[in-house]
Design a protein around this motif. Sequence first.
Motif, short mmCIF file in Angstrom:
data_model
loop_
_atom_site.label_atom_id
_atom_site.label_comp_id
_atom_site.label_asym_id
_atom_site.label_seq_id
_atom_site.Cartn_x
_atom_site.Cartn_y
_atom_site.Cartn_z
N LEU A 129 12.48 4.79 -5.01
CA LEU A 129 11.11 4.54 -4.58
C LEU A 129 10.93 4.73 -3.08
N LYS A 130 12.01 4.79 -2.34
CA LYS A 130 11.90 4.84 -0.90
C LYS A 130 11.28 6.16 -0.43
N VAL A 131 10.54 6.06 0.68
CA VAL A 131 9.88 7.22 1.29
C VAL A 131 10.42 7.39 2.70
N PRO A 132 10.98 8.53 3.01
CA PRO A 132 11.44 8.75 4.39
C PRO A 132 10.25 8.94 5.32
N LEU A 133 10.14 8.07 6.31
CA LEU A 133 9.02 8.11 7.24
C LEU A 133 9.51 8.51 8.62
N THR A 134 8.78 9.43 9.26
CA THR A 134 9.09 9.80 10.64
C THR A 134 8.38 8.84 11.59
N ALA A 135 8.73 8.96 12.85
CA ALA A 135 8.07 8.12 13.85
C ALA A 135 6.57 8.36 13.88
N ARG A 136 6.17 9.63 13.68
CA ARG A 136 4.74 9.93 13.64
C ARG A 136 4.06 9.28 12.45
N ASP A 137 4.76 9.31 11.28
CA ASP A 137 4.20 8.66 10.09
C ASP A 137 4.03 7.18 10.33
N ARG A 138 5.02 6.52 10.93
CA ARG A 138 4.93 5.09 11.19
C ARG A 138 3.80 4.78 12.17
N VAL A 154 -7.32 -2.68 9.54
CA VAL A 154 -7.36 -3.65 8.43
C VAL A 154 -8.82 -3.97 8.12
N GLY A 155 -9.20 -3.78 6.86
CA GLY A 155 -10.57 -4.05 6.46
C GLY A 155 -11.57 -3.05 6.98
N GLY A 156 -11.11 -1.94 7.52
CA GLY A 156 -12.03 -0.96 8.08
C GLY A 156 -12.39 0.18 7.15
N GLY A 157 -12.03 0.09 5.90
CA GLY A 157 -12.33 1.16 4.97
C GLY A 157 -11.20 2.17 4.90
N ALA A 158 -11.27 3.02 3.88
CA ALA A 158 -10.21 4.00 3.67
C ALA A 158 -10.31 5.13 4.68
N GLN A 159 -9.15 5.69 4.98
CA GLN A 159 -9.12 6.86 5.85
C GLN A 159 -7.97 7.76 5.43
N THR A 160 -7.97 9.00 5.97
CA THR A 160 -7.00 10.01 5.57
C THR A 160 -5.90 10.11 6.62
N ILE A 161 -4.65 10.12 6.13
CA ILE A 161 -3.50 10.35 7.00
C ILE A 161 -2.62 11.41 6.35
N HIS A 162 -1.68 11.94 7.15
CA HIS A 162 -0.76 12.95 6.64
C HIS A 162 0.66 12.44 6.80
N LEU A 163 1.34 12.27 5.65
CA LEU A 163 2.72 11.84 5.65
C LEU A 163 3.62 13.06 5.52
N SER A 164 4.65 13.11 6.33
CA SER A 164 5.48 14.31 6.43
C SER A 164 6.09 14.70 5.10
N SER A 165 6.55 13.73 4.32
CA SER A 165 7.25 14.04 3.08
C SER A 165 6.35 14.03 1.85
N LEU A 166 5.12 13.54 1.99
CA LEU A 166 4.24 13.43 0.82
C LEU A 166 2.97 14.27 0.93
N GLY A 167 2.51 14.54 2.12
CA GLY A 167 1.27 15.28 2.27
C GLY A 167 0.13 14.35 2.64
N LYS A 168 -1.10 14.79 2.35
CA LYS A 168 -2.28 14.01 2.71
C LYS A 168 -2.49 12.88 1.71
#
Length: 504
Positions: free
Chosen positions: A125-134, A142-156
Motif C-alpha cells: 500500500l505504500k506510496v513513494p513520495l518525493t520532497a516535492r510531493d510532500r 484544511v477545510g478549503g475544498g478539493a484541489q488538484t495536485i500531481h504526485l510523482s508516482s501516481l499522476g494527477k
Amino acid sequence: MGGWPRAVGRWLRRLPRPHTLRARLTAGLVVLLAVSCAAVGVAAVIELDGFLTGRLDQQLTEVGTQFPASLEHKGQTLTDHDADDRERGDTRRQAPHTFGARLVNGVVTNSGVVPADKDDTTTDLKVPLTARDRGELAEVPVGGGAQTIHLSSLGKYRVLAAKGRDGDVMITGLPLESVEAAVHRLETVAAIVFGAALLITGFAGALWVRWSLRPLSRVAATATRVSELPLASGEVALPSRAPESDPRSEVGRVAGAFNRMLGHVEDALTHRHASEERLRSFAADASHELRTPVASIRGHAELALLHPDPVPPKVTRALERIAAESARMGVMVDEMLLLARLDAGRPLERRPVDLTRLVLDAVADARAAGPDHRWALRLPEEPVTVTGDAHRLQQVLANLLANARSHTPVGTKVTVTVETDAAATYLVVHDDGPGVPKEVQPGVFERFTRADRRRAEGGGIGGGAGLGLSIVAAVTEAHGGSVELESRPGSTTFTVQLPPRGLA
C-alpha cells in the motif's frame, strides 16, 4: 503585455490572401465555421471537465477520511480485524487507486493507495513520495475544498484535507485519470467531427459560392472581351451582352447596369465611326476637288511671271508669292488626300523594295537640300530588302530627313541607320539637335502638330502644315510596322520598324 497582439496582427497580415471574390467568400465561410466549431468544442470540453471534476469532488466528500484514518493505526493491535487490515489498512470499502495520507505538524507520517485488486494481499500500500510531493501535500488547505495536485508516482489527483481526531490532518485523494481520459476523448471526437465538417463545408461552400456568382463571372468575361477590343478608331462590334439575372439581386443589378453601359458605349462608337467616315469622305473629296483649282492658280501665276511686258515690282512680288503659296497648298492637298486614302484602307503596292537604295537616294537628296548639315550613313554590308510600296517608303524617308533638316541648326549631324534581324527591319534617323519639346512629343505623329513659334514659322513638324510625321506614321502602319520617337536635348531618334518581308 501588449506586444503579442501586435505580433499576431503582423503575422496575420503576412498570410497569403485570396484574390478572387469566390475564394474570399469561401475562405470567410470556412473561417467563420472554424471559429464556431472551436468555440463549441472549447465550451464542451470545459463544461465536461468541470462536470466530471465536480462529481469527483462529491465522491471525495462522501468518502471522507476513512482510508487515511486506517493508515493511522498501522502497526497497532486492532480489534477483530484480520491481519489484512493491519498490513493494508481498511481498503475493502474504498475505490481502487484511492490515495490517503496522514500529516502531523505539516509532515507526512503515513501514506498509501488502494490497489486495483483489493483482494490482492501481496500488493504494498505504500506510496513513494518525493520532497516535492510532500510539500504539495503539506500545502493542501484544511477545510478549503478539493484541489488538484500531481504526485510523482501516481499522476494527477484530486485531494481533500480534513482534521483528524488526534489533531493530525487526513488527506484523501481520487485519481483524475478517468476525467482526463473522458476529456481527451471528447477533444479527439470533436476534432475529427469538426475537421470533417470543415472539409465538407469548404467543398460544398465553394460549389455554392461558385454557382451563386455565375452571373458575375459572365459579366466579368464580357467585360474582359470588351477590354480587348481596339476602341480608338474604326468600326467596333461589341460582344453579346452579359446574361440577365434576377434584378432583385446585387449581381442582377450589376449585370443590368453593365448591359445598359455597353448599349451607350455601342451607340457612342457607332456615332463616332459615322462621324469619322463623314470627315474622311469630306477630306478626300475636298482634297480631290482642290487639286485642280490650286494647280490652275499656280499655272496662271507662273504664266504671268513669264509675260515679256514690263510689270511693276510689287505686282511681280505678289505673283511670286501666289506661285509659292499655291505650290505649298498643292503639297498640303496631296498630303491630305494621301492620309484620307490611307484612312480609308486603300491597299498599297506589295513588291520587293531595296531599302538600302532608297536610303542612299534619300540621303543624297537631303545632302543637296541641306549642305550645311552633316550627313552620315550606317548600312549593313548586304542590301536590305522589304516588301511594300517603294514610293510611300521613299516619302517616309524624305519626311524624316526633311524634319531633321528643317528643325535643327546648321552643323547638326544627322545619322541614318538600317538594321535587320529575324523579327523586323529597323530604319533609324538620329540627330544631335536641340530635340523635340516634351509637351509636343505625345502628339508628334498627330496631324497639324506644331511646336514653338520658330518651328511654326518654318511650317510645323515634318512639313509645311504639320502633316509630314503623321504621313510617316500612317504609311508605316499601313505596311504593318510602327514608328517611335525618343528625344532629349542633344539626341533625337525616330525608329521605323518594318516587317522584313511582306505586309503584316
